[in-house]
Design a protein around this motif. Structure first.
Motif, PDB file in Angstrom:
ATOM      1  N   THR A 132       0.846  -1.194   0.000  1.00  0.00           N
ATOM      2  CA  THR A 132       0.000   0.000   0.000  1.00  0.00           C
ATOM      3  C   THR A 132       0.874   1.233   0.000  1.00  0.00           C
ATOM      4  N   GLU A 133       0.182   2.412  -0.015  1.00  0.00           N
ATOM      5  CA  GLU A 133       0.918   3.668  -0.045  1.00  0.00           C
ATOM      6  C   GLU A 133       1.769   3.865   1.203  1.00  0.00           C
ATOM      7  N   HIS A 134       1.445   3.135   2.298  1.00  0.00           N
ATOM      8  CA  HIS A 134       2.202   3.318   3.529  1.00  0.00           C
ATOM      9  C   HIS A 134       3.599   2.694   3.434  1.00  0.00           C
ATOM     10  N   SER A 135       3.834   1.785   2.482  1.00  0.00           N
ATOM     11  CA  SER A 135       5.134   1.152   2.391  1.00  0.00           C
ATOM     12  C   SER A 135       5.811   1.405   1.049  1.00  0.00           C
ATOM     13  N   MET A 136       5.104   2.017   0.096  1.00  0.00           N
ATOM     14  CA  MET A 136       5.701   2.324  -1.191  1.00  0.00           C
ATOM     15  C   MET A 136       5.686   3.838  -1.395  1.00  0.00           C
ATOM     16  N   SER A 137       6.846   4.400  -1.557  1.00  0.00           N
ATOM     17  CA  SER A 137       6.943   5.838  -1.741  1.00  0.00           C
ATOM     18  C   SER A 137       6.620   6.208  -3.181  1.00  0.00           C
ATOM     19  N   ARG A 138       5.736   7.170  -3.341  1.00  0.00           N
ATOM     20  CA  ARG A 138       5.397   7.679  -4.668  1.00  0.00           C
ATOM     21  C   ARG A 138       5.675   9.178  -4.717  1.00  0.00           C
ATOM     22  N   THR A 139       5.636   9.730  -5.910  1.00  0.00           N
ATOM     23  CA  THR A 139       5.878  11.157  -6.106  1.00  0.00           C
ATOM     24  C   THR A 139       4.639  11.798  -6.710  1.00  0.00           C
ATOM     25  N   PHE A 140       4.119  12.814  -6.029  1.00  0.00           N
ATOM     26  CA  PHE A 140       2.909  13.485  -6.479  1.00  0.00           C
ATOM     27  C   PHE A 140       3.170  14.975  -6.713  1.00  0.00           C
ATOM     28  N   LEU A 141       2.517  15.503  -7.735  1.00  0.00           N
ATOM     29  CA  LEU A 141       2.569  16.933  -8.038  1.00  0.00           C
ATOM     30  C   LEU A 141       1.297  17.581  -7.513  1.00  0.00           C
ATOM     31  N   VAL A 142       1.442  18.694  -6.798  1.00  0.00           N
ATOM     32  CA  VAL A 142       0.303  19.427  -6.248  1.00  0.00           C
ATOM     33  C   VAL A 142       0.413  20.884  -6.677  1.00  0.00           C
ATOM     34  N   THR A 143      -0.607  21.392  -7.350  1.00  0.00           N
ATOM     35  CA  THR A 143      -0.604  22.804  -7.730  1.00  0.00           C
ATOM     36  C   THR A 143      -1.317  23.614  -6.641  1.00  0.00           C
ATOM     37  N   GLY A 144      -0.981  24.892  -6.570  1.00  0.00           N
ATOM     38  CA  GLY A 144      -1.537  25.722  -5.508  1.00  0.00           C
ATOM     39  C   GLY A 144      -1.165  25.162  -4.148  1.00  0.00           C
ATOM     40  N   ALA A 145       0.136  24.852  -3.976  1.00  0.00           N
ATOM     41  CA  ALA A 145       0.568  24.032  -2.838  1.00  0.00           C
ATOM     42  C   ALA A 145       1.137  24.823  -1.675  1.00  0.00           C
ATOM     43  N   SER A 146       1.177  26.135  -1.749  1.00  0.00           N
ATOM     44  CA  SER A 146       1.901  26.888  -0.729  1.00  0.00           C
ATOM     45  C   SER A 146       1.057  27.230   0.492  1.00  0.00           C
ATOM     46  N   LYS A 147      -0.254  26.972   0.455  1.00  0.00           N
ATOM     47  CA  LYS A 147      -1.103  27.301   1.608  1.00  0.00           C
ATOM     48  C   LYS A 147      -2.405  26.515   1.530  1.00  0.00           C
ATOM     49  N   GLY A 148      -3.201  26.634   2.576  1.00  0.00           N
ATOM     50  CA  GLY A 148      -4.529  26.043   2.595  1.00  0.00           C
ATOM     51  C   GLY A 148      -4.535  24.536   2.400  1.00  0.00           C
ATOM     52  N   ILE A 149      -5.471  24.074   1.583  1.00  0.00           N
ATOM     53  CA  ILE A 149      -5.644  22.643   1.350  1.00  0.00           C
ATOM     54  C   ILE A 149      -4.397  22.036   0.707  1.00  0.00           C
ATOM     55  N   GLY A 150      -3.791  22.750  -0.240  1.00  0.00           N
ATOM     56  CA  GLY A 150      -2.608  22.226  -0.914  1.00  0.00           C
ATOM     57  C   GLY A 150      -1.466  21.974   0.036  1.00  0.00           C
ATOM     58  N   LEU A 151      -1.223  22.893   0.953  1.00  0.00           N
ATOM     59  CA  LEU A 151      -0.135  22.727   1.921  1.00  0.00           C
ATOM     60  C   LEU A 151      -0.464  21.618   2.910  1.00  0.00           C
ATOM     61  N   ALA A 152      -1.716  21.555   3.351  1.00  0.00           N
ATOM     62  CA  ALA A 152      -2.120  20.483   4.266  1.00  0.00           C
ATOM     63  C   ALA A 152      -1.944  19.117   3.609  1.00  0.00           C
ATOM     64  N   LEU A 153      -2.277  19.031   2.325  1.00  0.00           N
ATOM     65  CA  LEU A 153      -2.118  17.774   1.604  1.00  0.00           C
ATOM     66  C   LEU A 153      -0.644  17.388   1.501  1.00  0.00           C
ATOM     67  N   ALA A 154       0.208  18.356   1.208  1.00  0.00           N
ATOM     68  CA  ALA A 154       1.643  18.064   1.107  1.00  0.00           C
ATOM     69  C   ALA A 154       2.165  17.490   2.417  1.00  0.00           C
ATOM     70  N   HIS A 155       1.786  18.094   3.536  1.00  0.00           N
ATOM     71  CA  HIS A 155       2.237  17.582   4.835  1.00  0.00           C
ATOM     72  C   HIS A 155       1.716  16.174   5.073  1.00  0.00           C
ATOM     73  N   ARG A 156       0.464  15.918   4.746  1.00  0.00           N
ATOM     74  CA  ARG A 156      -0.116  14.588   4.970  1.00  0.00           C
ATOM     75  C   ARG A 156       0.587  13.534   4.119  1.00  0.00           C
ATOM     76  N   LEU A 157       0.807  13.831   2.849  1.00  0.00           N
ATOM     77  CA  LEU A 157       1.446  12.860   1.966  1.00  0.00           C
ATOM     78  C   LEU A 157       2.876  12.546   2.405  1.00  0.00           C
ATOM     79  N   VAL A 158       3.594  13.560   2.828  1.00  0.00           N
ATOM     80  CA  VAL A 158       4.969  13.325   3.287  1.00  0.00           C
ATOM     81  C   VAL A 158       4.972  12.497   4.567  1.00  0.00           C
ATOM     82  N   ARG A 159       3.986  12.734   5.445  1.00  0.00           N
ATOM     83  CA  ARG A 159       3.920  11.957   6.691  1.00  0.00           C
ATOM     84  C   ARG A 159       3.765  10.462   6.429  1.00  0.00           C
ATOM     85  N   ILE A 160       3.095  10.100   5.332  1.00  0.00           N
ATOM     86  CA  ILE A 160       2.894   8.675   5.065  1.00  0.00           C
ATOM     87  C   ILE A 160       3.926   8.139   4.071  1.00  0.00           C
ATOM     88  N   GLY A 161       4.984   8.915   3.841  1.00  0.00           N
ATOM     89  CA  GLY A 161       6.130   8.380   3.128  1.00  0.00           C
ATOM     90  C   GLY A 161       6.268   8.750   1.671  1.00  0.00           C
TER      91      GLY A 161
END
Length: 280
Positions: free
Chosen positions: A39-68
């Protein structure tokens, strides 16, 4: 701004996984690979997020990095606490967007994209200016199309990919939002059409439609106790606003292996606002 330069790494380098891992991903497109892989918890993937510097985009970036995972963000502004790689570019400029994406796809093998960048220009019906109307449509739609076109060859070759478009509850009707709601409705249409086109490739396409979410920008326009706050809350059965990380959680699920049989759908994350008002 708009000129691509090698991204500044914050925490992780923007590079493809080791060749051995990438070879394990290269099974035949369209196969049900998710059942045989971690699953995503054991396989590292690379995702692109636009509008990533604040709000939902920034929260998503933190969440994705937390799970690897590794996250590459694109935004006009900076974010000192961005957990991955942040590239500054004006996505309202199609040429700058094209150059930025060309540079990024040379550096990284992307597994998915979250089209989160948007623009709101509220105008009542009688005063809608065509240039403003066109600007809202362009900023909400053109970057979404460009990012997907840039990442599609790589995801198709690997037989796995995720596309998530961020739409809006305004598509169900909202005053002073003719242009914005039209743009988000078009993104919903993109989601359904692209899902059909890509159904046999291993790439899923879905949308997340947030209700009123307590971002910095939302609070700046609707401070506690304001008429705006009361108006928004009156339409949310849960009688509270969503938090950016709650929206990010829904997006992260749609990016995961566990969501491999979901495509063409719009998930409303809105405290029940899309189904009506609470009975009280």
């Amino acid at each position: 701004p708009g000129l691509y330069a090698p991204p500044r790494a914050r925490g992780h380098a923007a590079s493809a996984p080791p060749s051995g891992q990438r070879r394990r991903l290269n099974d035949r497109p369209g196969r049900h690979r998710d059942r045989a892989f971690p699953t995503e918890h054991s396989m590292s993937r690379t995702f692109l997020v636009t509008g990533a510097s604040k709000g939902i985009g920034l929260a998503l970036a933190h969440r994705l990095v937390r799970i690897g995972h590794h996250v590459v963000g694109i935004a006009r502004g900076d974010a000192p606490d961005f957990p991955g790689t942040l590239v500054q570019a004006d996505l309202a400029d199609p040429q700058a967007t094209e150059r930025t994406l060309a540079g990024l796809t040379k550096c990284s093998a992307f597994d998915g994209v979250v089209n989160n960048v948007g623009l709101v220009r509220p105008q009542p019906l009688g005063r809608i200016a065509l240039p403003t109307f066109e600007e809202v449509l362009r900023v909400n739609l053109h970057p979404a199309l460009q990012t997907v076109q840039a990442l599609l060859p790589g995801m198709s070759a690997r037989g796995w990919g995720r596309i998530v478009n961020i739409t809006s509850l305004t598509v169900l009707g909202a005053v002073d939002r003719t242009a914005y709601a039209a743009a988000k409705a078009a993104l919903t249409s993109f989601t359904r059409g692209w899902a059909l086109e890509l159904a046999m490739t291993g790439i899923t396409v879905n949308a997340v439609s947030p209700g009123p979410t307590e971002t910095e920008l939302f609070r700046a326009n609707n401070p506690p106790g304001s008429d705006g706050e009361r108006r928004y809350l009156a339409n949310v059965p849960m009688l509270r606003f969503g938090q950016p990380d709650e929206i990010a959680a829904a997006i992260a699920f749609l990016l995961s292996d566990d969501a491999g049989f979901i495509t063409g759908q719009t998930l409303h994350v809105d405290g029940g606002a899309s189904i009506g008002k609470a009975a009280f």
